[in-house]
Design an enzyme around this catalytic site. Structure first.
Site, PDB file in Angstrom:
ATOM      1  N   ASP A   1      -8.470  -8.978   2.923  1.00  0.00           N
ATOM      2  CA  ASP A   1      -8.164  -7.984   3.956  1.00  0.00           C
ATOM      3  C   ASP A   1      -9.234  -7.958   5.045  1.00  0.00           C
ATOM      4  O   ASP A   1     -10.062  -7.048   5.062  1.00  0.00           O
ATOM      5  CB  ASP A   1      -8.053  -6.602   3.297  1.00  0.00           C
ATOM      6  CG  ASP A   1      -7.518  -5.556   4.259  1.00  0.00           C
ATOM      7  OD1 ASP A   1      -7.000  -5.941   5.315  1.00  0.00           O
ATOM      8  OD2 ASP A   1      -7.635  -4.354   3.955  1.00  0.00           O
TER       9      ASP A   1
ATOM     10  N   GLU B   1       0.828  -1.214   0.000  1.00  0.00           N
ATOM     11  CA  GLU B   1       0.000   0.000   0.000  1.00  0.00           C
ATOM     12  C   GLU B   1       0.864   1.266   0.000  1.00  0.00           C
ATOM     13  O   GLU B   1       0.641   2.185   0.777  1.00  0.00           O
ATOM     14  CB  GLU B   1      -0.956  -0.014   1.194  1.00  0.00           C
ATOM     15  CG  GLU B   1      -1.827  -1.258   1.200  1.00  0.00           C
ATOM     16  CD  GLU B   1      -2.951  -1.238   2.215  1.00  0.00           C
ATOM     17  OE1 GLU B   1      -2.737  -0.718   3.311  1.00  0.00           O
ATOM     18  OE2 GLU B   1      -4.046  -1.744   1.876  1.00  0.00           O
TER      19      GLU B   1
ATOM     20  N   GLU C   1     -13.021  -3.234  11.448  1.00  0.00           N
ATOM     21  CA  GLU C   1     -12.913  -2.301  10.316  1.00  0.00           C
ATOM     22  C   GLU C   1     -13.967  -2.549   9.244  1.00  0.00           C
ATOM     23  O   GLU C   1     -14.565  -1.618   8.718  1.00  0.00           O
ATOM     24  CB  GLU C   1     -11.506  -2.426   9.715  1.00  0.00           C
ATOM     25  CG  GLU C   1     -11.320  -1.634   8.434  1.00  0.00           C
ATOM     26  CD  GLU C   1      -9.926  -1.816   7.826  1.00  0.00           C
ATOM     27  OE1 GLU C   1      -9.066  -2.460   8.443  1.00  0.00           O
ATOM     28  OE2 GLU C   1      -9.715  -1.284   6.720  1.00  0.00           O
TER      29      GLU C   1
HETATM   30  C1  GCV Z   1      -2.627  -0.132   8.485  1.00  0.00           C
HETATM   31  C2  GCV Z   1      -6.110  -2.373   5.273  1.00  0.00           C
HETATM   32  C3  GCV Z   1      -6.539  -1.212   6.108  1.00  0.00           C
HETATM   33  C4  GCV Z   1      -5.393  -0.223   6.300  1.00  0.00           C
HETATM   34  C5  GCV Z   1      -4.236  -0.999   6.945  1.00  0.00           C
HETATM   35  C6  GCV Z   1      -3.845  -2.140   6.021  1.00  0.00           C
HETATM   36  C7  GCV Z   1      -2.740  -3.004   6.607  1.00  0.00           C
HETATM   37  O1  GCV Z   1      -5.874  -1.970   3.975  1.00  0.00           O
HETATM   38  O2  GCV Z   1      -7.633  -0.574   5.526  1.00  0.00           O
HETATM   39  O3  GCV Z   1      -5.846   0.812   7.116  1.00  0.00           O
HETATM   40  O4  GCV Z   1      -3.149  -0.150   7.185  1.00  0.00           O
HETATM   41  O5  GCV Z   1      -4.961  -2.972   5.822  1.00  0.00           O
HETATM   42  O6  GCV Z   1      -3.078  -4.031   7.171  1.00  0.00           O
HETATM   43  O7  GCV Z   1      -1.598  -2.647   6.499  1.00  0.00           O
END
Ligand code: GCV
Length: 766
Positions: free
Chosen positions: A414, A339, A442
């Protein structure tokens, strides 16, 4: 936006469209109400509802409320005095907890003594700290460094209880284990309990930022008061550590995996050391997440290439510096090439080469590295997201250092309400593999939904990878019993924040609790854990425990039903991950897998992502037995169907219904569950203090609205593609698809620095 969207529309829909199911629900609610009134005539001893003082949830499951009736008499006789030394801070904590718990529950402080003077004495200690424990010659060898024994023994004609372990922290765990017996009304007259953790590192990952915000946190701000540290140590840190120790959590990653370099500045390391000082007493080691590029951003180097000797020297020196202040520092966590985060691939190096430089720096201090496998491409043209981490890491099996673990999320996507297990489980026999779960919800409704994650965690842990034939469960991959790893770990993304009740809602506390209990022993049952949590958090009255445990156990499935049934994933709003947005299509320059249509693959001919040999062939990443099951739509479990298969809307399900009808009925079932659960909760007021009752009741009202929003928006969207009529009895969404598409929640807790949309001039459902 000109679209006339109003709350009224949503409310009208509730009146109109729920007609088909309102009668059965009303009847069920009425029956429960009658039952509740009947019970109120003879209130059980533990439920003096009218007299219950308001509680704000701060005490979590460690409330130690006074016992009544037969239990009080029985336990008083079996807990008459406390015998143990307090030669270390941890033993002092054990004694303090026993005193606190017993005084609270037995309404009188037990006497403390240096020797056993009466029946019912409770002796605690290690063979090293207690001559009495030593003299008992208990079979402690098999209990390891953290396990404990609780046993009823006879000493000089006295019947006593001994809580013994090889280490002080084992004694503290034993003290909590003993108190739990009383909190859950277990007989304690003839005890023979041996308990030891199955997984070595049981860690909470806080995604807390240094600016006080929490990524994907739904319980206020950060628990860590960075500006006041190290000078002011909030008492909350001790209570946090107590709660962690009570369920056996022995590590905490203090900061977000999207880490900032500042955390490694001396200024912040002093704050980390202060926190470590508090947590140490309770057996909780601190760990830090670090960015891969920190040798450049903090160290001023020109590169972060892991093969560069200057980079290697920089990491070693930094790690040495950490250990000078925190000799028992746990280790580091890395999110690399994920990411947008930097990583070894930026220098043409593998993930294992990147990990190696940190692992080598940590090794002399016995520190460990948790290297995340959440790696996927940000390019507009990439292979199926479900395969990317597997393809990156599988070839590196055996290349990671002994003190490194590869940290794998439970599923290949995820943290969705439901996904299949990650194909890396079982596929890297020569690598220490750890499991990462998300305790914070989340993608499951965040703060307000009633979703107990025990069944989700249990489902993951019990899934058979078939990597070494039948019985190769994920639990056995990560506890080291399948491949014999000695370094084992599990992480849970924390749901804890600055809210007075810690977790944003009372029932979210259960997810912290169940994570810890399953990390200690992945074979425990989610239902049994729910039951003990309910008893400790509320009351042992079966009239309350039974319906609440039942609700908890079915609650996650309800969220799956109203959000992403039949193997759909990622249908949430972009960025905030809150509320339905199945229509989100790839935008310019955006990785396609950041859209929702990528996952649903809904077209006129059908719905679902073909991951069989005729599609992306992600099924081939699983062991042959599992791959064969997933590849055949007739054998694939219904609840993973659309993850693996693209099927016609009229595909006949096992139930005999068409896929389309089945999809709609799942949405309805989810909404129906919330309505029923809300009605059930409304009958339980007599058993709960007014404050915790009210918050839960109001959150149910919010969830009901959210579930309807999910159902209506999803059906409106998919019907615009399937062009099929709704099955008999299913009410049409009261508004048009455009109406739902225009809904927008611009700001949301936990979506740090992100907005999903410009603030709209239309009302949104919440
Ligand atoms: C900490 C997902 C979440 C992100 C998170 C990422 C990860 O994409 O939405 O907020 O980032 O996972 O686990 O690194």
């Amino acid at each position: 936006m000109s679209n006339a969207i109003s709350r009224t529309g949503v409310q009208e829909r509730s009146r109109r469209a729920t007609g088909a199911w309102i009668l059965p629900w009303a009847m069920a609610a009425a029956c429960l109400l009658v039952a509740a009134i009947a019970r109120a005539d003879s209130p059980p001893p533990d439920s003096a509802a009218a007299a219950l003082p308001a509680e704000d949830g701060y005490r979590l499951w460690l409330r130690y409320v006074p016992l009544q009736g037969q239990w009080l008499a029985r336990y008083r006789a079996a807990a008459t005095e406390l015998v143990g030394t307090d030669t270390s801070p941890t033993l002092r904590a054990a004694r303090a907890e026993l005193l606190r718990g017993l005084s609270g529950m037995l309404r009188a402080k037990p006497r403390t003594s240096d020797a056993v003077t009466r029946d019912g004495a409770i002796v605690f200690g290690t063979p090293g700290s207690s001559a009495l424990v030593r003299s008992l010659h208990l079979d402690l060898d098999r209990m390891g460094a953290e396990g404990y024994l609780i046993r009823t023994v006879t000493v000089r004609a006295r019947t006593i209880t001994v809580i013994a372990a090889n280490s002080d922290i084992g004694v503290l765990y034993g003290a909590f284990g003993f108190l739990r017996l009383l909190q859950t009304r277990q007989p304690i007259g003839h005890l023979d309990i041996a308990s030891r953790p199955m997984i070595g590192r049981r860690v909470l990952d806080h995604w807390d930022n240094l600016d006080d915000s929490v990524e994907r946190g739904f319980a206020g701000d950060s628990l860590w008061q960075w500006p006041e540290l190290p000078d002011y140590l909030s008492p909350r840190y001790t209570d946090y550590a107590r709660a962690c120790a009570s369920v056996g959590i022995n590590g905490t990653v203090l900061n977000n995996v999207n880490a900032t370099p500042d955390i490694l500045e001396p200024l912040y390391l002093a704050k980390v050391a202060a926190l470590a000082g508090v947590l140490r007493t309770y057996g909780v080691k601190v760990y830090l997440a670090v960015p891969f590029s920190v040798p450049m951003t903090l160290g001023g180097l020109k590169t972060a290439d892991p093969l560069d000797p200057h980079v290697q020297a920089w990491w070693s020196a930094k790690v040495d510096e950490i250990y000078r202040d925190i000799p028992d520092f746990g280790g580091l966590v890395m999110k690399a090439n994920s990411e947008g985060q930097p990583g070894p691939q930026d220098y043409g190096r593998t993930q294992a080469q990147g990990a190696d430089v940190l692992a080598r720096a940590l090794a002399p201090h016995h520190g460990i590295l948790m290297w995340r496998a959440f790696v996927y491409s940000m390019s507009a043209k990439s292979e199926d997201r479900a395969k990317q981490a597997y393809d990156t890491f599988k070839p590196l099996d055996g290349r990671f250092a002994d003190n490194a673990l590869v940290q794998v999320k439970n599923g290949p996507m995820d943290f969705q309400p439901r996904e299949p297990i990650h194909p890396l489980f079982g596929a890297m026999p020569r690598t220490n593999l750890m499991l990462e779960l998300e305790v914070s919800k989340e993608y499951l409704g965040q703060r307000t939904s009633f979703a107990y994650l025990g069944p989700l965690f249990q489902e993951v842990l019990r899934t058979d990878t078939w990597a070494r034939g039948e019985g190769s469960t994920v639990a056995r991959v990560i506890d080291g019993s399948l491949y014999g790893e000695r370094l084992t770990a599990i992480a849970g993304v924390s749901n804890i924040g600055s809210d007075r009740n810690w977790c944003g809602s009372i029932f979210n506390q259960a997810n912290w609790y169940v994570f810890g209990r399953l990390a200690w022993d992945p074979q425990l049952s989610a239902a049994a854990i729910a039951r003990e949590w309910v008893q400790m958090t509320f009351t042992s009255d079966p009239a309350f425990v039974e319906p609440v445990v039942k609700m908890m156990m079915s609650s996650r499935e309800a969220v799956v039903d109203y959000m992403t049934p039949l193997g759909l994933v990622s249908q949430m709003a972009a960025n905030t991950h809150f509320g339905p947005a199945p229509w989100v299509a790839p935008g310019p320059g955006m990785p396609p897998d950041w859209s929702n249509t990528y996952y649903s693959h809904a077209f006129a001919d059908g719905i679902g992502y073909d991951r069989t040999a005729s599609g992306s062939d992600a099924v081939a990443d699983y062991a042959p037995h599992l791959a064969a099951e997933f590849a055949d739509p007739a054998a694939c479990p219904d609840d993973l169907l659309l993850w693996f298969h693209h099927l016609p809307w009229d595909y006949r399900m096992r139930s005999g219904r068409t896929l389309w009808d089945s999809l709609v009925l799942h949405y309805d079932r989810g909404v129906g569950w919330v309505k029923q659960a809300r009605a059930t909760w409304s009958t339980l007021a007599p058993y709960v203090d007014p404050q915790r009752y009210r918050m839960t009741a109001d959150f149910f009202a919010i969830e009901e609205r959210d579930a309807e929003w999910w159902r209506d928006a999803s059906i409106a969207y998919f019907q615009s593609i399937s062009h099929r009529p709704l099955p008999p009895g299913a009410a049409p969404p009261p508004d048009t698809l455009r109406h739902y598409e225009a809904f927008c929640v611009p700001y949301n807790e936990g979506a740090v620095g992100q907005t999903a949309c410009p603030p709209a001039d239309v009302s949104v459902p919440r």
